[in-house]
Structure formats: C-alpha cells, structure tokens
Design a protein around this motif. Structure first.
Motif, short mmCIF file in Angstrom:
data_model
loop_
_atom_site.label_atom_id
_atom_site.label_comp_id
_atom_site.label_asym_id
_atom_site.label_seq_id
_atom_site.Cartn_x
_atom_site.Cartn_y
_atom_site.Cartn_z
N ASP A 103 0.98 -1.36 -0.18
CA ASP A 103 0.08 0.03 -0.06
C ASP A 103 0.80 1.39 0.08
O ASP A 103 0.59 2.32 -0.79
N ASP A 104 1.80 1.19 0.96
CA ASP A 104 2.98 2.46 0.78
C ASP A 104 3.45 2.45 -0.55
O ASP A 104 3.67 3.69 -1.02
N ALA A 139 2.26 1.66 -3.37
CA ALA A 139 1.04 2.25 -4.41
C ALA A 139 0.84 3.96 -4.26
O ALA A 139 0.78 4.56 -5.16
N GLU A 140 1.11 4.19 -2.95
CA GLU A 140 0.84 5.56 -2.78
C GLU A 140 2.04 6.13 -3.00
O GLU A 140 2.04 7.49 -3.70
N ARG A 192 -0.10 -6.53 1.64
CA ARG A 192 -0.85 -5.33 1.94
C ARG A 192 -0.81 -4.96 3.51
O ARG A 192 -0.58 -5.86 4.38
N ARG A 210 -4.21 7.77 1.07
CA ARG A 210 -4.40 6.85 1.40
C ARG A 210 -6.00 6.84 1.83
O ARG A 210 -6.57 5.79 1.54
N LEU A 257 -7.01 6.61 -3.20
CA LEU A 257 -6.86 5.09 -3.46
C LEU A 257 -8.07 4.70 -3.43
O LEU A 257 -8.78 3.65 -4.22
N GLU A 274 -10.16 2.53 -6.53
CA GLU A 274 -10.61 1.10 -6.23
C GLU A 274 -11.81 1.13 -6.64
O GLU A 274 -12.08 0.25 -7.41
N ALA A 331 -4.19 -0.99 -5.99
CA ALA A 331 -2.75 -0.92 -5.39
C ALA A 331 -1.95 -2.04 -5.86
O ALA A 331 -0.89 -1.63 -5.90
N GLN A 332 -2.45 -3.02 -6.16
CA GLN A 332 -1.64 -4.03 -6.74
C GLN A 332 -0.97 -3.63 -8.26
O GLN A 332 0.23 -3.98 -8.32
#
Length: 318
Positions: free
Chosen positions: A124-125, A127-128, A161, A193, A197, A201, A209-210
C-alpha cells in the motif's frame, strides 16, 4: 476475513527477502515506530535473527516520548536484543513530511552500526508512492517507487498488504500505535490513503494498489537497465562532458548519463524537467545560458553550462 496466518505470511516474506538479498546470519536493525507495519515486522525479525529496534522520536506530537517508550517495551517483549530510542529535531526545509523523513533516515543511518535496516513499508505504501510520483510529473524514475533493497535500507514487505500487518498484531495480542498524522488531511500522503486510492478502487473495480505496485516494479527494472547502459557509456565521471558522443546516445540513456554526471558533481533533488533542460544544451544548442539544478550544498548554486562543445558545472555561492 480470516486473520489467522498473518504472522506466517510476514515471516515467509522476510525469509524470502533475506535469502535473496542479505548474507546468511548476522544481525539487523528494524525501524520501529510502534505502528502496525513496523511492529509486526519487528515481531518476525526478532524471531529470525538478532535484532536491534531503532525507535526515532520526532518530537512533533504531544506524548511522543511515551509512544517511543511503549514501542521500546514491545520490542524487548518480542525478543529484540536491544531497543534504542533516538530523539531528533525536525526542521522545516521541504515541508514537514520531507523534513521528518530526512531526520529519520539520518538518525537511523547513524545508529545502525553498519547493520542493514528493515523498514515496514508495504504494498500500500508503494502504491501511494507511485501516485505521488505520477502527480509530480518527474518521469518514470519518480514513479518507480521504493526499491526492496537499497543498501542499507531493506523493505521485505513491499509485496504484502497493510491489512496483513494489522492482522499480525491482532495475532500477537498487541495494540499498535496509530499515528494521527496518517489521517491528517494536511498531508498529501494521508489524503491519497484515505480518499484517492479508495476512490480509484471503486471506479476501476478493485486491484488498483496491486496494479500500481506492479507498475513500480516494471519502471524500476527499466530504469535500472538504462542506468547500467549509462554507466557503460560513461564509465568514468569527468568534470566535463563532451557533447558530441552524448548527442549520439539514445535519449533515455543520454538523460541517465546526464543525471549520473550531475549527481557526481553535487547535484541533488534532480527533477526530470531539470535533466531534460540540461539535455537541450546537447540536442538543441542555440547558445542558451546555463541550467540551474538542485545542489547538495545549501550555500551554493549549481548550474550546468555549455562551452566549446563541453558541458561543465558552474558553482556560485549564495
């Protein structure tokens, strides 16, 4: 959702990372904030090798000393051989987020005593980070995200995740500290966050995110290949760059050579825009003036200039 097995998943991720990137045995440090990501990582790290927890107290919030002391207590309970609290002073340069990050990394580097440092960054970090790079428009290098291994920094959980670390803390019966800054809308990453995101989604049907993390991996592989080609093209970084052979290189390799040259000469915080401006001194030369780039020295301005077919760095005191 079934929370069982979260610790096992983290342990498997850490073991796989260590087998690929680190020498067998030895000790390591873990950067522990007291939050779920670093707390869960500390738990599995302490079971795998002798582990020292490094707890940076940024002293930005009331009660930060107590948070650090609680994290220290958790680290020792989880089996760390030592747990060190490091108070730091955070400046203002570049904004609070950047200044806190710079202070934290400097403190960790000084305290690690030559050991690698495990960081609790998750998928997740990552992706951000990709979204932040995309928003800055700084090119593929900015969107390539965080490297799993960027010595001495180790990020074994980039494929995991964030929810897994929270479930691992639940398995351990630990209540992690939840940093109020992570939900503070003043900070860009916090808004990504909590707002951006989740919206992506919802609009794109999940898996964002993936997908962003996969994008980071692909871009990082590409930039590493280009960097290798640039090192071959310019094996020895010189004070001056001959523009003729530079002009003959493919654009991505040429820009990587320029970036490498600027960094060797004291450039820092380089943007894609700056590098392309320097490139135009090579490919679109019209007698234009020098290009200002970021400098590692606050008291010095740094310019890339062209003269007699050679790029050179010009330094001016501020």
């Amino acid at each position: 959702m079934d929370r069982s097995g979260a610790l096992a998943r983290l342990r498997a991720a850490l073991v796989a990372f260590a087998d690929q990137q680190l020498p067998e045995g030895g000790r390591w440090c873990v950067a522990l904030s007291g939050g779920p990501d670093s707390l869960a990582l500390t738990a599995v790290a302490a079971r795998a090798r002798p582990t020292t927890a490094l707890i940076v107290d940024h002293r930005l919030q009331a009660g930060s000393a107590q948070v650090a002391e609680l994290a220290q207590s958790h680290a020792l309970e989880l089996g760390c051989v030592a747990a060190q609290i490091i108070p730091v002073s955070v400046g203002a340069e570049g904004g609070l987020e950047a200044a806190a990050r710079n202070a934290r990394y400097a403190a960790l580097d000084q305290a690690r005593d030559q050991a690698p440092v495990l960081l609790g960054h998750t998928l997740d970090d990552q992706a951000e980070t990709v979204l932040l790079g995309l928003g800055r428009g700084s090119g593929p290098r900015s969107m390539a995200g965080m490297r799993p291994y960027d010595p001495p920094w180790c990020r074994p959980l980039l494929g995991v995740r964030r929810e897994v670390t929270r479930d691992a803390c639940a398995e351990l019966g630990l209540t992690p500290w939840l940093d109020p800054h992570n939900s503070d809308r003043r900070f860009t990453r916090a808004r990504l966050r909590s707002e951006v995101l989740p919206l992506l989604e919802d609009v794109l049907g999940g898996g964002v995110a993936q997908a962003l993390a996969r994008t980071a991996t692909a871009l990082r592989e590409n930039t590493e290949l280009i960097d290798a080609l640039a090192a071959q093209a310019l094996p020895d970084v010189a004070e001056g760059l001959d523009t003729a052979p530079l002009a003959a290189l493919p654009g991505p390799v040429r820009r990587a050579v320029i970036r490498r040259w600027l960094l060797a000469g004291g450039g820092r915080g380089l943007t894609d825009q700056q590098i392309r401006a320097v490139e135009r001194l090579v490919t679109h030369w019209r007698g234009q003036g020098g290009v200002a780039v970021g400098s590692e020295l606050r008291e010095q301005r740094l310019f890339a200039v062209r003269g007699e077919g050679v790029l050179r760095l010009h330094r001016e005191p501020i």
